[in-house]
Design an enzyme around this catalytic site. Structure first.
Site, PDB file in Angstrom:
ATOM      1  CD  GLN B 237      -4.739  -7.455  -4.306  1.00  0.00           C
ATOM      2  OE1 GLN B 237      -3.777  -6.703  -4.285  1.00  0.00           O
ATOM      3  NE2 GLN B 237      -5.561  -7.555  -3.264  1.00  0.00           N
ATOM      4  NE  ARG B 384      -1.838  -9.509   6.361  1.00  0.00           N
ATOM      5  CZ  ARG B 384      -1.032 -10.541   6.199  1.00  0.00           C
ATOM      6  NH1 ARG B 384       0.128 -10.382   5.620  1.00  0.00           N
ATOM      7  NH2 ARG B 384      -1.379 -11.741   6.596  1.00  0.00           N
ATOM      8  CB  CYS B 385      -6.201  -2.455   6.369  1.00  0.00           C
ATOM      9  SG  CYS B 385      -6.223  -0.976   5.369  1.00  0.00           S
ATOM     10  CD  GLU B 760      -7.540  -7.039   4.417  1.00  0.00           C
ATOM     11  OE1 GLU B 760      -8.511  -6.386   4.786  1.00  0.00           O
ATOM     12  OE2 GLU B 760      -7.146  -7.103   3.246  1.00  0.00           O
TER      13      GLU B 760
END
Lengths: 284, 807
Positions: B237, B384-385, B760
């Site tokens: 990522q 996802r935050c 997110e």
């Protein structure tokens, strides 16, 4: 998820398959749809040197109806059970249960024979076959014999089938009256938290015949004789249903897993059994 | 000069710029199976690696015998810690200032830990040889419960640093203690709570789970011994950060390392960290001189690469009798597993957990987080935050519900009373953040009206009466959530990872015929960057999005950036894209003025061209300007049309949203049917509404999974109980609820195009909405807190404990 090396055999007769498993003994296993065996091989939880694929044996597939007797070849897929019109009218509980197994992709490949022969307590068909009082045909080196589903299962993954026998077909009588297969699961594709198959026949206001069997509520499927006795001959009043539910729950022996503790599973067993009985009564 | 100039709106639409629901350009590839994922990569002579992993959560490794494995034809090498030690690679630094074993160095600390790395010419041979590596373990007692980490006689996990009582984030008070991190005013907060008329107190657990991307982690390392260059393909990522870290720990000069992230099949934070598989692939390639591939299977992904959450949050919230909040206090026990491998900005060992005052004007607050080692896999990534924001949002949104119970007040009204008001922005929070913008009341009223909140409460009251009368076994829950995110890390002044400032970048080249290529320091894992960043650029430079290629993920070609996670791509790289576009436009203006024979100031921008002020029929389109920049001499202006921008954001962005979930719960089966899920998101300027909707659907589905069944569970002995998708809940389309999406638009005042990030938000806001609905269904029976995940048996247990079943 990488299996160890194995030899692959694809015989075209049942005799040929029996000969192979006889020859290689416990190093060989037959594979039908493979949805239980192949993952076990990939996880290296089962070691075998010879895989005997039954796909090439034409005679193992198909559904036949002869009078009231229905015979299903072991290699018939769940999908074929669902779409077979005559089967759905003569024993509609089969399609109702098969639709609750896994997902369409699995049902296109998974077979009824593999489902009942593996002895996995999570599988739905064994309980259903006990409910239908089905007879399994086994082919071994010395010929064919029949074993009732209700006495076939000994413990998880242990059955009456000898290692050199192959389950070739299943037969049972067409059903009349009401039916229901009720299953609670966490998601599509999951095994049952609890499931129950119920058949009910009525003669006037009285219950003339019944059958109740449970899935994944013990290390084998359970045919609930006491629960059946609690219904047959009664007017199927709430009290009779309650007695049958209690008897069936008492017959269950679930173990704790990620679906929940025993107390919860017994409670859910009660809910699904009651729901199945009530729905079968409605349809009777 | 053409007098038939198409109208502005028509030219603008042709660009497919900001605000257009442009179809994803990536999908033509992905929907035809033509993606290029890591496991698609096949290099000549490539070898395959596979791990021997520990079956024990805690054990000494007495000896490792590799003879039988090495004897298997096709096995090239079996690496152990002893082989990596001379290279200094048997341990590696983590992103959180700790270090982590690459291969077991004398002991193992979690089930599934990497012990040896088998390299073979064939993937099957590698797996066969793994079984033949003989490891002699001496089992040790496992530490599973973080609250037992510091009791007398607790097993000491990290013997390597047992005597080191000064960690990366300050003092350690015990060998199993990692750090204490504090934020806010302790005494002031405790005084406010001590004096308060109303106090609600509760322990809130946000359970351990896992991002579980569709594609697992993997890498192909290829060392070219002739030119000394290492090419590392993998599921990264943050490819540039991986290059720098790889250079620092391997000693290979950074210009000799090329990191390539191909298509990535979902990351959700799982692909931020550096894993032993990457390091072992590199070493194996250096040793053998051949490319080496390593790909995780699902069980390995779930049990050894980064988990998320696992925060035990003890909270106190105080208020006046009227419901005005006076203070918030939180102590968090953070279970980090065996190594502190959290992926947070370096100065924030608990991420942005101090956004836990949420959407509310809370005068004083205090947060303390203790990080603890246990015998579980390392991680603690932002699933996802933005870093620990979903934990913070869950904490405050549960505390608000608890306070509403104490106050006997409607929870929607309590939120309304305490929201930060529109005119208070920019708002300084008690825990030190400056919220850039917001309009919470407008969003809240819109949401309540959309679901017809008043009627829902009436229906719920009726249902309760019916339930008590025995007419139904179903209860109704209304789950409210108003969340505030903090994303777009971040300003270099306080955000860095291992010293690398968290800016991001974009480089644009306009081709002579007026099309373009843009390269960014980020990397899409499904977010649709190739679609949306081209849209930002289209609006900035007047070239149609369809004529702009977007490239990411190759460190030899892309400008340096910190990657994609924490909803930072749009806030940071999106800003860099707009700024680079503006540089292009500034140069284009000079070229246009020269071509039109007027002064620079006498031309003005008009969608896709510069026109002479007051004479719109005299213009030069961007296409014409691009060609001119390559084809003719323009005095005082360099040839070509290119720009690069490195963007250091002045602040974070603060997306927010109002979510409402309505569910019907069968108290006998524990099954919850989600009847309605309404999600209003305010992410500032909306770049592509269709992609936003897709992002919201995806994030809500993950939130649904996490709150209603998904967990990474360990038994008391430290064994993983949910190591496959049989037990680790990933909803299918059948279980997934329907969603209603909505929006308000409050642009970020400091972002060049006003965008805030959205990917997110639905995970952050969704989890409290689902969980609050479950709690709300049982509120009138006295339920205060019941830990997630709310699967069938846990919901059933709530009902059972409250006496709702016949005994």
């Amino acid at each position: 998820m990488i299996p160890a090396a194995f030899n692959y055999h694809r015989p075209d007769t049942i005799e040929g398959a029996v000969k192979l498993i006889n020859e290689f003994g416990d190093e060989a296993r037959v594979v039908a749809g493979g949805h239980s065996l192949i993952p076990m091989m990939k996880l290296r939880m089962t070691g075998l040197s010879h895989l005997v694929d039954l796909q090439g044996i034409g005679g193992l597939k198909g559904i036949s109806v002869d009078g009231d007797t229905i015979t299903i070849g072991a290699m018939t897929t769940q999908h074929e059970l669902i779409v077979h019109k005559q089967l759905s009218s003569r024993a509609p509980i089969i399609a109702e249960a098969a639709l609750q197994i896994a997902d369409p992709q699995v049902r296109y490949v998974g077979t009824i024979g593999g489902n009942v022969a593996n002895g996995d307590p999570g599988n739905d068909m064994p309980g259903l076959m006990q409910c239908l009082d089905a007879i399994y045909s086994l082919q071994g080196p010395s010929g064919q014999r029949s074993v009732p589903a209700r006495t076939f299962y000994e413990a998880a993954y242990f059955t009456e089938r000898e290692e050199d026998e192959i389950l070739t077909s299943i037969s049972f009588q067409a059903t009349g009256g009401g039916y229901a297969y009720e299953k609670q699961k966490r998601k599509i594709g999951d095994y049952a938290t609890a499931a129950a198959g119920v058949l009910i026949e009525k003669d006037g206001d009285k219950c003339s015949a019944a059958s109740i069997a449970l899935t994944n509520l013990a290390d084998t499927p359970i045919y609930c004789e006491a629960a059946v006795a609690a219904l047959v001959g009664t007017a199927l009043d709430p009290g009779d249903v309650g007695a049958a539910v209690k008897a069936a729950v008492d017959a269950s022996d679930p173990s704790e897993d990620n679906r929940g503790p025993i107390e919860f599973k017994k409670h859910i067993a009660g809910v699904v059994i009651r729901c199945a009985i009530e729905r079968a009564i409605e349809r009777a | 000069m053409n007098e038939m100039i198409p109208p502005k709106a028509e030219r603008s639409a042709a660009l497919k710029g900001l605000g257009t629901s442009r179809k994803r350009v990536e999908d033509a590839r992905f929907t035809q199976g033509k993606g290029n994922f890591i496991d698609d990569l096949k290099l000549p002579g490539m070898l395959f690696g596979d791990f021997v992993r520990s079956p024990y959560p805690h054990a000494y490794v007495k000896s490792i015998n590799t003879d039988a494995a090495l004897a298997v034809p096709g096995v090239v090498a079996v690496l152990t810690a002893a082989d990596l030690e001379p290279l200094g690679l048997h341990w590696m630094p983590t992103l959180a200032g700790d270090k982590q074993m690459v291969l077991a160095d004398g002991k193992v600390l979690f089930q599934g830990q990497e012990v040896a790395f088998v390299v073979a010419s064939d993937r099957y041979v590698a797996a066969d040889a793994v079984e033949l590596v003989e490891v002699d373990y001496e089992e040790l007692p496992a530490l599973v419960d973080p609250f037992k980490a510091e009791i007398k006689g607790a097993p000491i996990l990290r013997e390597d640093i047992a005597d080191n009582l000064e960690g990366a984030h300050g003092a350690r008070r015990h060998p199993n203690h990692i750090f204490t991190w504090e934020s806010g005013e302790k005494e002031q907060t405790e005084a406010a709570i001590g004096e308060a008329e109303i106090v609600a107190e509760e322990m809130i657990y946000y359970h351990r789970t896992h991002p579980c991307p569709l594609e697992t982690c993997g890498a192909v390392a290829s060392m070219d011994k002739v030119n000394g260059k290492l090419t590392l393909h993998g599921t990264f990522q943050a490819p540039h950060a991986v290059r720098t870290v790889a250079s620092l720990i391997s000693g290979i000069a950074e210009h000799n390392i090329r990191v390539i992230s191909p298509d990535i099949g979902g990351g959700f934070g799982n692909k931020v960290g550096v894993y032993p598989g990457y390091v072992c692939s590199i070493v194996a390639s250096i040793v053998t001189g051949k490319p080496v591939k390593w790909i995780e299977d699902r069980i390995e992904n779930l049990t050894s690469t980064a988990f998320a959450r696992d925060y035990w949050m003890q909270g106190k919230i105080s208020a006046t009798k009227e419901g005005k909040i006076t203070g918030l206090w939180c102590h968090t026990t953070a279970d980090h597993g065996a190594f502190d491998a959290c992926a947070d900005p370096t100065k924030f060992p608990a991420g942005f957990m101090n956004i836990c005052t949420g959407s509310y004007d809370i005068p004083t607050a205090y947060l303390c987080v203790d990080g603890i080692y246990t015998n579980k896999a390392p991680g603690g990534v932002a699933y996802r935050c933005s870093f620990r924001v979903t934990e913070a949002a869950y904490f405050i949104e549960r505390m608000i519900e608890m306070l509403a119970i104490k106050l006997k007040m409607d929870a929607a009204e309590l939120r309304r009373i305490n929201f930060i008001k529109k005119e208070q922005f920019p708002y300084q929070s008690a825990l030190g953040w400056e919220y850039d913008s917001g309009d919470y009341h407008t969003a809240w009223e819109k949401a309540l009206e959309a679901v017809n909140y008043t009627e829902l409460r009436k229906e719920q009251t009726q249902r309760l009466e019916d339930f008590k009368a025995g007419a139904t076994r179903s209860l109704m829950g209304i789950g409210l959530c108003h969340f505030t995110e903090i994303v777009g890390a971040g300003p270099v002044k306080n955000c860095d990872i291992l010293g690398l400032g968290m800016f991001d970048s974009c480089e644009i080249r306009i081709h002579p015929t007026g099309s373009a290529i843009a390269r960014l320091g980020t990397i899409s894992q499904g977010q649709g960057h190739a679609t949306t960043f081209a849209q930002i650029l289209a609006s900035e430079i007047g070239i149609p999005a369809d004529d702009i290629t977007l490239e990411e993920g190759d460190t030899d070609t892309a400008p340096y950036g910190l990657g994609t996670y924490g909803s930072r791509s749009t806030p940071v790289a999106g800003a860099a894209t707009a700024m680079a576009g503006r540089k292009i436009r500034a140069k284009a203006q000079m070229i246009a003025a020269y071509l039109l024979e007027v002064h620079d100031d006498d031309v003005e921008w008009d969608v896709d061209r510069f026109a002479v002020k007051g004479a719109p029929e005299r213009f030069k389109t961007m296409k014409e300007i691009a060609f001119a920049s390559y084809s003719q001499e323009i005095p005082g202006v360099e040839p070509g049309l290119e720009a690069v921008s490195y963007y250091d954001p002045p602040n974070m962005t603060y997306p927010f949203g109002a979510y409402i979930c309505v569910m019907d719960i069968n108290v006998d089966t524990g099954i919850a049917d989600i009847r309605t899920f309404y999600a209003l998101d305010d992410c500032g300027t909306r770049i592509n509404p269709m992609i936003i909707e897709g992002q919201v659907h995806g994030g809500l589905t993950e939130a649904f999974a996490i709150s209603m069944g998904q967990e990474l569970a360990y038994d008391d002995m430290g064994n993983v109980k949910t190591g496959s998708l049989m037990d680790f809940f990933i909803p299918t389309s059948w279980e997934t609820p329907n969603y209603i999406t909505d929006f308000t638009t409050t642009p970020s005042p400091h972002h060049p195009i006003g965008a805030k990030g959205v990917g997110e938000s639905p995970n952050v806001g969704g989890v409290p909405a689902f969980s609050n609905a479950v709690h709300d269904a049982f509120r009138s029976f006295g339920l205060t807190q019941s830990h997630m995940p709310h699967d069938h048996w846990r919901i059933w247990k709530i009902a059972n404990d409250l006496g709702l079943h016949d005994k």
